[in-house]
Motif scaffolding. Structure first.
Motif, short mmCIF file in Angstrom:
data_model
loop_
_atom_site.label_atom_id
_atom_site.label_comp_id
_atom_site.label_asym_id
_atom_site.label_seq_id
_atom_site.Cartn_x
_atom_site.Cartn_y
_atom_site.Cartn_z
N ALA A 259 0.83 -1.21 0.00
CA ALA A 259 0.00 0.00 0.00
C ALA A 259 0.87 1.26 0.00
CB ALA A 259 -0.92 -0.01 1.22
N GLU A 260 1.95 1.24 0.75
CA GLU A 260 2.86 2.38 0.77
C GLU A 260 3.51 2.59 -0.61
OE1 GLU A 260 7.20 3.53 2.76
OE2 GLU A 260 5.81 2.24 3.87
N LEU A 261 3.94 1.49 -1.23
CA LEU A 261 4.61 1.60 -2.53
C LEU A 261 3.65 2.03 -3.64
CD1 LEU A 261 6.84 -1.61 -2.32
CD2 LEU A 261 7.56 0.76 -2.03
N LEU A 262 2.37 1.72 -3.48
CA LEU A 262 1.37 2.09 -4.49
C LEU A 262 0.71 3.43 -4.21
CD1 LEU A 262 -0.47 -1.35 -5.00
CD2 LEU A 262 1.46 -0.40 -6.31
N ASP A 263 1.04 4.05 -3.10
CA ASP A 263 0.36 5.28 -2.70
C ASP A 263 0.43 6.40 -3.74
OD1 ASP A 263 -1.10 6.76 -0.63
OD2 ASP A 263 0.72 7.99 -0.54
N PRO A 264 1.52 6.54 -4.53
CA PRO A 264 1.55 7.61 -5.52
C PRO A 264 0.56 7.44 -6.68
CG PRO A 264 3.78 6.90 -4.97
CD PRO A 264 2.84 5.90 -4.39
N LEU A 265 0.00 6.26 -6.85
CA LEU A 265 -0.91 6.00 -7.95
C LEU A 265 -2.28 6.62 -7.70
CD1 LEU A 265 -0.19 2.22 -8.68
CD2 LEU A 265 0.92 4.22 -9.69
N GLY A 266 -3.05 6.75 -8.76
CA GLY A 266 -4.41 7.22 -8.64
C GLY A 266 -5.33 6.14 -8.10
N ASP A 267 -6.53 6.55 -7.69
CA ASP A 267 -7.48 5.60 -7.10
C ASP A 267 -7.80 4.44 -8.05
OD1 ASP A 267 -7.57 7.18 -4.86
OD2 ASP A 267 -9.50 8.11 -5.34
N ASP A 268 -8.06 4.73 -9.31
CA ASP A 268 -8.40 3.68 -10.27
C ASP A 268 -7.23 2.74 -10.52
OD1 ASP A 268 -10.92 4.75 -10.48
OD2 ASP A 268 -10.56 5.74 -12.41
N GLU A 269 -6.03 3.28 -10.52
CA GLU A 269 -4.84 2.45 -10.73
C GLU A 269 -4.63 1.49 -9.56
OE1 GLU A 269 -1.95 5.29 -13.40
OE2 GLU A 269 -2.17 5.77 -11.27
N ARG A 270 -4.81 2.00 -8.34
CA ARG A 270 -4.68 1.13 -7.17
C ARG A 270 -5.78 0.07 -7.15
NH1 ARG A 270 -3.48 6.10 -4.61
NH2 ARG A 270 -5.60 6.18 -3.75
N ALA A 271 -6.98 0.47 -7.53
CA ALA A 271 -8.10 -0.48 -7.53
C ALA A 271 -7.84 -1.63 -8.51
CB ALA A 271 -9.40 0.23 -7.88
N ALA A 272 -7.20 -1.33 -9.64
CA ALA A 272 -6.86 -2.38 -10.60
C ALA A 272 -5.95 -3.41 -9.95
CB ALA A 272 -6.20 -1.77 -11.83
N ILE A 273 -4.95 -2.96 -9.24
CA ILE A 273 -3.97 -3.87 -8.64
C ILE A 273 -4.58 -4.64 -7.47
CG2 ILE A 273 -1.78 -3.98 -7.38
CD1 ILE A 273 -0.92 -1.53 -9.11
N TRP A 274 -5.37 -3.99 -6.66
CA TRP A 274 -5.91 -4.63 -5.48
C TRP A 274 -7.04 -5.61 -5.79
CZ3 TRP A 274 -3.00 -4.76 -1.48
CH2 TRP A 274 -2.23 -3.66 -1.08
#
Length: 287
Positions: A259-274
């Motif tokens: 989560a810390e490493l992905l924090d710079p991404l946008g909401d939609d980008e994080r949602a794709a990964i999670w």
């Protein structure tokens, strides 16, 4: 930091060794996982981390284990899909897949994995029989998980390029040697594997590729950032590699680190990964 609600853990294991031995577990150097891990154990760690769906991946190279894992998935709604084992070198792959589909819970089979990392032949993925078997897996509608080491990434890239009709999922980013100083070859081969649109990868298994007692998020950042650059968020997915991750990290610590490493991404980008990439690629029963 933590995973968002609705997170899919696209890579974990379960085993009861009296039923399916795990001979790869060294009781001295791998004491943290020299134990049985059950659905009840999984429920405890995923609940605390906010994970609501999982994909259960084989750990024993037998079809018997896969049949049992399908039963586990049937009995435990947290597990939405199973990546099972199949000998892709045999000429009767289609028949073997049909038998797995006919087993209890066979509708929950979403992918197949073969332990390429243990094959000494550097040309294993170039063999005609292997490619024929993997082609059959793809034609049956399943993803094929690539369990390879860093030196095998080049062959994996050729395979994905030559079999565009198969959905390939790279486990653990190909196990980059994060404890070393030179990741150039890994980065080059990962980018080549990511070039065909039929490939995705799991952000998993990285904590066991660094010094297990002293790693920090900074040690993992180069691998995660390069994977983001090569695949993009829409072709990456979160995996815990639990309980193997316990050799170097708790479940929660890996979730918080990612989560810390992905924090710079946008909401939609994080949602794709999670969650979204895993649901699209594996097509689990409930999605």
């Amino acid at each position: 930091m933590s995973a968002p609600p609705g997170t899919v853990d696209a890579h974990h294991h379960l085993w009861v060794r009296a039923r399916h031995p795990q001979p790869w577990i060294d009781p001295t150097t791998m004491a943290a996982i020299d134990a049985d891990f059950t659905p009840a154990d999984l429920a405890r760690v995923t609940r605390a981390a906010g994970v609501t769906e999982t994909v259960l991946v084989q750990a024993n190279s037998t079809e018997a284990e896969t049949v049992d894992l399908l039963g586990v998935a049937t009995d435990h709604p947290l597990v939405r899909g199973v990546v099972g084992w199949l000998d892709v070198t045999t000429p009767d792959v289609v028949d073997r897949l049909a038998r797995l589909r006919a087993a209890r819970g066979g509708h929950l089979l979403v992918g197949v994995r073969y332990s390429v990392q243990d094959e000494p032949d550097p040309g294993f993925l170039d063999r005609a029989d292997v490619r024929r078997g993997i082609t059959a897996v793809g034609a049956a509608g399943f993803a094929f998980d690539l369990l390879v080491r860093q030196h095998q990434l080049g062959a994996a890239g050729r395979l994905a390029r030559d079999l565009p009709e198969v959905r390939f999922v790279l486990d653990h980013l190909g196990k980059p040697a994060l404890g070393g100083t030179d990741l150039d070859d890994w980065a080059r081969d990962l980018r080549a594997l990511a070039a065909p649109a039929n490939t995705t990868a799991k952000l998993s298994g990285l904590v066991t590729e660094v010094h297990r007692s002293s790693w920090t998020p900074r040690d993992l950042r180069p691998a995660v950032e390069h994977a983001l650059d090569a695949f993009g968020p829409d072709r990456l997915m979160f995996g815990s590699d639990w309980p193997v991750c316990l050799l170097a990290s708790t479940y929660d610590r890996w979730v918080d680190t990612l989560a810390e490493l992905l924090d710079p991404l946008g909401d939609d980008e994080r949602a794709a990964i999670w969650r979204h990439t895993a649901r699209r690629v594996y097509r689990p029963e409930s999605s």
